[in-house]
Design a protein around this motif. Structure first.
Motif, PDB file in Angstrom:
ATOM      1  N   PHE A 198       0.797  -1.234   0.000  1.00  0.00           N
ATOM      2  CA  PHE A 198       0.000   0.000   0.000  1.00  0.00           C
ATOM      3  C   PHE A 198       0.830   1.285   0.000  1.00  0.00           C
ATOM      4  CE2 PHE A 198      -2.573  -3.211   2.373  1.00  0.00           C
ATOM      5  CZ  PHE A 198      -3.479  -3.446   1.353  1.00  0.00           C
TER       6      PHE A 198
ATOM      7  N   PHE B 170       0.193  -1.539  -5.420  1.00  0.00           N
ATOM      8  CA  PHE B 170      -1.100  -1.245  -6.041  1.00  0.00           C
ATOM      9  C   PHE B 170      -0.990  -0.026  -6.953  1.00  0.00           C
ATOM     10  CE2 PHE B 170      -3.259  -4.137  -3.151  1.00  0.00           C
ATOM     11  CZ  PHE B 170      -4.359  -4.540  -3.905  1.00  0.00           C
TER      12      PHE B 170
ATOM     13  N   LYS C 247      -7.321  -6.179   4.792  1.00  0.00           N
ATOM     14  CA  LYS C 247      -6.986  -4.921   4.116  1.00  0.00           C
ATOM     15  C   LYS C 247      -6.884  -5.127   2.603  1.00  0.00           C
ATOM     16  CE  LYS C 247      -4.595  -2.978   8.132  1.00  0.00           C
ATOM     17  NZ  LYS C 247      -3.333  -2.430   8.662  1.00  0.00           N
TER      18      LYS C 247
ATOM     19  N   ALA D  47      -9.143  -3.281  -0.353  1.00  0.00           N
ATOM     20  CA  ALA D  47      -8.520  -2.586  -1.480  1.00  0.00           C
ATOM     21  C   ALA D  47      -9.071  -3.099  -2.814  1.00  0.00           C
ATOM     22  CB  ALA D  47      -7.004  -2.769  -1.430  1.00  0.00           C
TER      23      ALA D  47
ATOM     24  N   LYS E 146     -11.432  -0.610  -4.577  1.00  0.00           N
ATOM     25  CA  LYS E 146     -10.499  -0.037  -5.542  1.00  0.00           C
ATOM     26  C   LYS E 146      -9.906   1.276  -5.042  1.00  0.00           C
ATOM     27  CE  LYS E 146     -12.220  -2.253  -9.702  1.00  0.00           C
ATOM     28  NZ  LYS E 146     -12.607  -2.112 -11.115  1.00  0.00           N
ATOM     29  N   ARG E 147      -9.625   1.277  -3.745  1.00  0.00           N
ATOM     30  CA  ARG E 147      -8.991   2.431  -3.106  1.00  0.00           C
ATOM     31  C   ARG E 147      -8.034   1.904  -2.041  1.00  0.00           C
ATOM     32  NH1 ARG E 147     -11.913   6.942  -4.488  1.00  0.00           N
ATOM     33  NH2 ARG E 147     -10.901   8.231  -2.932  1.00  0.00           N
ATOM     34  N   ILE E 148      -6.903   2.572  -1.889  1.00  0.00           N
ATOM     35  CA  ILE E 148      -5.939   2.172  -0.852  1.00  0.00           C
ATOM     36  C   ILE E 148      -5.536   3.397  -0.034  1.00  0.00           C
ATOM     37  CG2 ILE E 148      -5.059   0.201  -2.155  1.00  0.00           C
ATOM     38  CD1 ILE E 148      -2.788   3.137  -1.950  1.00  0.00           C
TER      39      ILE E 148
ATOM     40  N   GLU F 177      -7.287   8.575   0.963  1.00  0.00           N
ATOM     41  CA  GLU F 177      -7.443   7.367   0.169  1.00  0.00           C
ATOM     42  C   GLU F 177      -7.102   7.659  -1.300  1.00  0.00           C
ATOM     43  OE1 GLU F 177     -11.335   5.747   0.766  1.00  0.00           O
ATOM     44  OE2 GLU F 177     -10.613   4.484   2.416  1.00  0.00           O
TER      45      GLU F 177
END
Length: 490
Positions: A235, A252, A275, A279, A283-285, A293
């Protein structure tokens, strides 16, 4: 006035020309169908026949409405007025319809009037199935990517294509066909197989055959990093999140518009799996230490050396069920080498060619005796182990040999191969005469191996003369098992 001979020659020329046009029409990538003014089908090429799964013999001469007989089919009415009555063409229009086998088709078509001396005699239509268009686009992108890769040296890129995967056995052919089908779609793929069977080759091949081929291919072996580092690697980190931390994108982000390959996903810590699930799902980290984010877009391909769907496994695969469902939209199970031994000869040839080119050693083939041992060995290390055996043995063969033989196999490797060979004789054979000969052959091989290929010692151990032992070596074609030095004892 033309003679009969001249008329025959003209007719033959017209027939040849007609045959040429028909061959061209049948080889075209577009589906081509033509009807006369009565809606009777007069042209139906091989491409549309393949798409609709119909034999042209059962279509030609029939009314279009009779072939596509269902209430919603209104294609003739749709094109007739504009093409025939108005004499105009229809360019690049969409149409949905069902073929007689019940399959729905989404096509982009163009329709044109067929005219002769100013008079319209029919309609011909060129259509491309949208699924076919997508496959063509993906194949073009993959080919373009392949050309670029010849001059590109980047550690994050995928160098292998599905065509590079060696193996023609039914099991491997099925795996490659499945990979080709799912590659164009950006769905998550899980590849299951024992260590060394080629999971990353499939991952790279799927990446290069998909829409993400132009993007990066980022690989992470989940067993290669300690748990404490894996989260920051995946991440990313934010400056100040811990001592020495800097702003660094995670995998990612690095895999944006490409593919993230998570190898040995079954080794990922349970604490991190939640986690990872979020993700993939959102589709967000969020980088380690950050409050913001970041949207991400990459295809996820994972691999496991344990089958997480095997309910009878002694040790269950430690993957969360909710994460497993997200990762396994499509699943490819690669069989171990012991279950597809038909591929051994093909793999050996490939590894020999590769080594010949890199080491300037030119071996033609593998001796029948060595191939027999290879075929009966169970290859616990799979293709990777076979490659190691071939490459190690080629060095010992050198430039003086044209065949890779038993004598070229390093001792520590041959010992493993021969131990497995013994298992072949742990059952009661069917044909007594053949089996006694086979058993005698095995005892001779084992004794030669155990006496370090010393013929005198081997004969003494077997309780026979050296001459008798040499006779049996010739009888059973065992010369490959004797070192050149041993042959000089005579």
């Amino acid at each position: 006035m033309e003679s009969i001979k001249e008329l025959k020659e003209k007719i033959e020329a017209l027939e040849k020309e007609n045959a040429l046009y028909k061959a061209i029409v049948d080889k075209a990538y577009e589906g081509i169908i033509a009807t006369d003014l009565d809606d009777r089908i007069i042209v139906y090429n091989q491409e549309i026949a393949k798409t609709e799964d119909m034999d042209p013999k059962n279509v030609l001469g029939k009314l279009e409405k009779d072939v596509y007989s269902y209430p919603e089919y209104n294609f003739p009415e749709l094109v007739y007025d504009k093409v025939v009555n108005k004499g105009e063409s229809i360019i690049e229009q969409r149409y949905f319809y069902y073929s007689p086998n019940g399959k729905m088709h989404h096509i982009i078509y163009s329709a044109y009037p067929y005219k002769y001396k100013g008079k319209t005699y029919g309609i011909f239509t060129l259509g491309r199935d949208v699924e076919q268009i997508n496959s063509f686009i993906n194949a073009t992108l993959a080919f373009e990517h392949q050309l670029k890769m010849k001059d590109k040296k980047c550690i994050n890129d995928a160098y292998y294509f599905l065509d590079n995967i060696i193996g023609s056995s039914p099991q491997m052919s099925k795996c490659k066909e499945l990979a080709e089908k799912i590659a164009p779609y950006d769905m998550a793929v899980m590849i299951i197989g024992e260590t060394g069977c080629g999971k990353e080759l499939f991952a790279q091949g799927i990446h290069n055959a998909g829409r993400s081929a132009k993007g990066p291919f980022i690989s992470l072996n989940c067993t290669a990093l300690p748990d404490t580092l894996m989260e920051s690697i995946l991440f990313g980190t934010c400056k100040g999140s811990f001592t020495g931390a800097v702003d660094m994108p995670g995998l990612f982000e690095q895999a944006e518009n490409g593919t993230l390959f998570l190898d040995e996903i079954n080794s990922m810590p349970i604490t991190l799996q939640g986690k990872l699930l979020r993700a993939i799902q959102e589709k967000r980290i969020r980088r380690l230490g950050s409050k913001e984010e970041i949207p991400v877009n990459c295809r996820i391909i994972s691999a496991s050396n344990q089958d997480p769907f095997d309910i009878e496994a002694e040790v269950p695969t430690p993957i969360r069920s909710d994460l497993l469902f997200r990762l396994s939209t499509s699943v490819i199970k690669i069989p171990p080498l012991k279950e597809r031994k038909e591929d051994i000869a093909e793999l050996c040839q490939f590894f020999m060619r590769t080594s010949n080119q890199s080491k300037s050693i030119f071996l033609w083939d593998i001796s029948p005796q060595l191939m027999e041992i290879f075929y009966h060995y169970n290859w616990p290390g799979n293709v990777r182990e076979l490659e190691n055996v071939i490459l190690s043995s080629i060095i010992f063969a050198g430039n003086q040999e044209r065949f890779l033989k038993v004598e070229h196999i390093p001792e520590h490797i041959l010992k493993n191969l021969m131990n497995d060979e013994k298992k072949r004789y742990s059952f009661i054979p069917y044909n007594l005469k053949d089996s006694l000969a086979d058993f005698e052959k095995h005892i001779i091989i084992e004794t030669i191996f155990n006496t370090n290929r010393n013929i005198t010692k081997a004969a003494k151990t077997l309780g026979i003369t050296r001459q008798n032992l040499y006779f049996k070596i010739e009888k059973y074609h065992l010369n490959d098992y004797i070192k050149p030095a041993a042959r000089k004892e005579v």
